[in-house]
Design a protein around this motif. Structure first.
Motif, PDB file in Angstrom:
ATOM      1  N   ALA A 121     -26.266  36.104  25.197  1.00  0.00           N
ATOM      2  CA  ALA A 121     -25.230  37.065  24.812  1.00  0.00           C
ATOM      3  C   ALA A 121     -24.809  36.851  23.362  1.00  0.00           C
ATOM      4  O   ALA A 121     -24.574  37.819  22.623  1.00  0.00           O
ATOM      5  N   ARG A 122     -24.731  35.597  22.930  1.00  0.00           N
ATOM      6  CA  ARG A 122     -24.373  35.306  21.538  1.00  0.00           C
ATOM      7  C   ARG A 122     -25.426  35.880  20.585  1.00  0.00           C
ATOM      8  O   ARG A 122     -25.102  36.528  19.584  1.00  0.00           O
ATOM      9  N   THR A 123     -26.693  35.641  20.907  1.00  0.00           N
ATOM     10  CA  THR A 123     -27.788  36.122  20.062  1.00  0.00           C
ATOM     11  C   THR A 123     -27.751  37.636  19.928  1.00  0.00           C
ATOM     12  O   THR A 123     -27.914  38.189  18.836  1.00  0.00           O
ATOM     13  N   LEU A 124     -27.491  38.308  21.049  1.00  0.00           N
ATOM     14  CA  LEU A 124     -27.437  39.771  21.045  1.00  0.00           C
ATOM     15  C   LEU A 124     -26.251  40.266  20.222  1.00  0.00           C
ATOM     16  O   LEU A 124     -26.371  41.241  19.458  1.00  0.00           O
ATOM     17  N   ALA A 125     -25.106  39.610  20.352  1.00  0.00           N
ATOM     18  CA  ALA A 125     -23.903  40.022  19.615  1.00  0.00           C
ATOM     19  C   ALA A 125     -24.069  39.829  18.113  1.00  0.00           C
ATOM     20  O   ALA A 125     -23.534  40.602  17.314  1.00  0.00           O
ATOM     21  N   LEU A 126     -24.830  38.807  17.711  1.00  0.00           N
ATOM     22  CA  LEU A 126     -25.028  38.514  16.290  1.00  0.00           C
ATOM     23  C   LEU A 126     -26.093  39.400  15.652  1.00  0.00           C
ATOM     24  O   LEU A 126     -26.137  39.528  14.421  1.00  0.00           O
ATOM     25  N   GLU A 127     -26.912  40.000  16.480  1.00  0.00           N
ATOM     26  CA  GLU A 127     -28.089  40.702  15.972  1.00  0.00           C
ATOM     27  C   GLU A 127     -27.742  41.796  14.968  1.00  0.00           C
ATOM     28  O   GLU A 127     -28.337  41.875  13.878  1.00  0.00           O
ATOM     29  N   ASP A 128     -26.793  42.673  15.278  1.00  0.00           N
ATOM     30  CA  ASP A 128     -26.455  43.785  14.389  1.00  0.00           C
ATOM     31  C   ASP A 128     -25.917  43.294  13.053  1.00  0.00           C
ATOM     32  O   ASP A 128     -26.296  43.807  11.986  1.00  0.00           O
ATOM     33  N   ALA A 129     -25.013  42.320  13.097  1.00  0.00           N
ATOM     34  CA  ALA A 129     -24.429  41.806  11.858  1.00  0.00           C
ATOM     35  C   ALA A 129     -25.489  41.146  10.985  1.00  0.00           C
ATOM     36  O   ALA A 129     -25.535  41.351   9.764  1.00  0.00           O
ATOM     37  N   GLN A 130     -26.347  40.342  11.600  1.00  0.00           N
ATOM     38  CA  GLN A 130     -27.389  39.672  10.829  1.00  0.00           C
ATOM     39  C   GLN A 130     -28.389  40.678  10.264  1.00  0.00           C
ATOM     40  O   GLN A 130     -28.860  40.533   9.128  1.00  0.00           O
ATOM     41  N   LYS A 131     -28.699  41.709  11.034  1.00  0.00           N
ATOM     42  CA  LYS A 131     -29.615  42.753  10.555  1.00  0.00           C
ATOM     43  C   LYS A 131     -28.999  43.477   9.360  1.00  0.00           C
ATOM     44  O   LYS A 131     -29.696  43.804   8.384  1.00  0.00           O
ATOM     45  N   SER A 132     -27.697  43.735   9.413  1.00  0.00           N
ATOM     46  CA  SER A 132     -27.017  44.396   8.313  1.00  0.00           C
ATOM     47  C   SER A 132     -27.036  43.540   7.051  1.00  0.00           C
ATOM     48  O   SER A 132     -27.225  44.056   5.944  1.00  0.00           O
ATOM     49  N   VAL A 133     -26.840  42.209   7.225  1.00  0.00           N
ATOM     50  CA  VAL A 133     -26.897  41.296   6.077  1.00  0.00           C
ATOM     51  C   VAL A 133     -28.278  41.348   5.430  1.00  0.00           C
ATOM     52  O   VAL A 133     -28.407  41.478   4.208  1.00  0.00           O
ATOM     53  N   ARG A 134     -29.313  41.287   6.252  1.00  0.00           N
ATOM     54  CA  ARG A 134     -30.673  41.305   5.709  1.00  0.00           C
ATOM     55  C   ARG A 134     -30.955  42.632   4.995  1.00  0.00           C
ATOM     56  O   ARG A 134     -31.586  42.666   3.930  1.00  0.00           O
ATOM     57  N   GLY A 135     -30.477  43.741   5.571  1.00  0.00           N
ATOM     58  CA  GLY A 135     -30.693  45.040   4.938  1.00  0.00           C
ATOM     59  C   GLY A 135     -29.992  45.130   3.588  1.00  0.00           C
ATOM     60  O   GLY A 135     -30.566  45.642   2.616  1.00  0.00           O
ATOM     61  N   SER A 136     -28.770  44.620   3.499  1.00  0.00           N
ATOM     62  CA  SER A 136     -28.037  44.656   2.232  1.00  0.00           C
ATOM     63  C   SER A 136     -28.688  43.743   1.202  1.00  0.00           C
ATOM     64  O   SER A 136     -28.723  44.072   0.010  1.00  0.00           O
ATOM     65  N   GLU A 137     -29.168  42.599   1.639  1.00  0.00           N
ATOM     66  CA  GLU A 137     -29.839  41.693   0.702  1.00  0.00           C
ATOM     67  C   GLU A 137     -31.105  42.333   0.129  1.00  0.00           C
ATOM     68  O   GLU A 137     -31.405  42.187  -1.065  1.00  0.00           O
ATOM     69  N   ARG A 138     -31.847  43.055   0.975  1.00  0.00           N
ATOM     70  CA  ARG A 138     -33.032  43.774   0.473  1.00  0.00           C
ATOM     71  C   ARG A 138     -32.618  44.858  -0.521  1.00  0.00           C
ATOM     72  O   ARG A 138     -33.282  45.069  -1.545  1.00  0.00           O
ATOM     73  N   ARG A 139     -31.525  45.543  -0.233  1.00  0.00           N
ATOM     74  CA  ARG A 139     -31.068  46.601  -1.130  1.00  0.00           C
ATOM     75  C   ARG A 139     -30.659  46.028  -2.484  1.00  0.00           C
ATOM     76  O   ARG A 139     -30.920  46.644  -3.529  1.00  0.00           O
ATOM     77  N   VAL A 140     -30.031  44.856  -2.494  1.00  0.00           N
ATOM     78  CA  VAL A 140     -29.652  44.215  -3.764  1.00  0.00           C
ATOM     79  C   VAL A 140     -30.900  43.896  -4.579  1.00  0.00           C
ATOM     80  O   VAL A 140     -30.926  44.095  -5.810  1.00  0.00           O
ATOM     81  N   LYS A 141     -31.941  43.412  -3.916  1.00  0.00           N
ATOM     82  CA  LYS A 141     -33.203  43.133  -4.626  1.00  0.00           C
ATOM     83  C   LYS A 141     -33.784  44.412  -5.224  1.00  0.00           C
ATOM     84  O   LYS A 141     -34.256  44.431  -6.372  1.00  0.00           O
ATOM     85  N   ASP A 142     -33.741  45.507  -4.458  1.00  0.00           N
ATOM     86  CA  ASP A 142     -34.256  46.788  -4.959  1.00  0.00           C
ATOM     87  C   ASP A 142     -33.440  47.259  -6.158  1.00  0.00           C
ATOM     88  O   ASP A 142     -34.012  47.743  -7.158  1.00  0.00           O
TER      89      ASP A 142
END
Length: 230
Positions: A121-142
């Motif tokens: 349940a913890r892993t599932l709850a963290l998934e969206d937030a962590q995915k958003s962090v990774r997406g924003s980090e990629r956008r900063v690189k772009d």
């Protein structure tokens, strides 16, 4: 002092005489039993109706064979009755809170019967937030890559005012980078908050799994403002 005590006692007896008929009206068996009580000074009194001297004390109502039929509670002044009712409301609220705590602990144990289910349940709850962090980090690189040719072009205007279009592009790039960095910080704070909630749950669950009675643990503390990014 003795005079004041006697005056108070006289007033109390007078009050008893005034209130006794109304008091007896609320007693469904008044006048149909033997009333007995012990006064504050230790005297044991008996009568066929509520005893004025024991207005503020408990009185036992006896059957003819001496067995106790019922108990007549002390008469309460308005202030005493208000305090008693307030205490009863507090006790009722505490009982409800205790029942709610037991229910919540039992539901928590049903939802997470073991540590593996809680970790999933913890892993599932963290998934969206962590995915958003990774997406924003990629956008900063772009955005950083998009900024490089703009900076190269700006080199031609060193010491001069930049063309409005180029300045606008650089400013827009700066604003987009800052927005993504803010999103990253917010999502990282959300990860901390989620982990804090699950850490507190796991600490509680380990005690419940170990045999602690549901409802006997202190209430769970809410996540701190720092953990929630507040």
């Amino acid at each position: 002092m003795a005079f004041e005590a006697g005056l108070r006692a006289g007033l109390f007896v007078a009050l008893a005489g005034a209130l006794l008929p109304a008091w007896a009206q609320h007693d469904p068996i008044a006048g149909r039993g033997i009333y007995t009580c012990t006064t504050p000074d230790g005297r044991r009194l008996t009568g066929d109706r509520p005893i004025p001297e024991c207005l503020g004390r408990e009185q036992r109502i006896l059957n003819a064979d001496g067995s106790t039929r019922s108990i007549l509670p002390p008469f309460l002044s308005p202030e005493e009755r208000a305090a008693k009712e307030a205490a009863e409301r507090r006790a009722a609220a505490e009982r409800i809170a205790q029942q709610d705590a037991i229910r919540r602990d039992r539901l928590l144990m049903q939802r997470y019967p073991n540590e593996a289910s809680h970790q999933r349940a913890r892993t599932l709850a963290l998934e969206d937030a962590q995915k958003s962090v990774r997406g924003s980090e990629r956008r900063v690189k772009d955005l950083t890559a998009e900024r490089k040719p703009l900076l190269d072009e700006a080199e031609f205007y060193k010491g001069k005012a930049l063309p409005p279009k180029l300045k606008q592009q650089l400013d827009a790039n700066d604003a987009a980078v800052e927005a993504q960095k803010t999103l990253i910080e917010n999502q990282k704070a959300e990860v901390v908050r989620i982990n804090g909630v699950f850490d507190a749950e796991l600490k509680r669950l380990r005690k419940l799994w170990g045999g602690t009675a549901p409802g006997s643990l202190p209430p769970a503390e809410p996540p701190s403002r720092a953990a929630s990014g507040g």
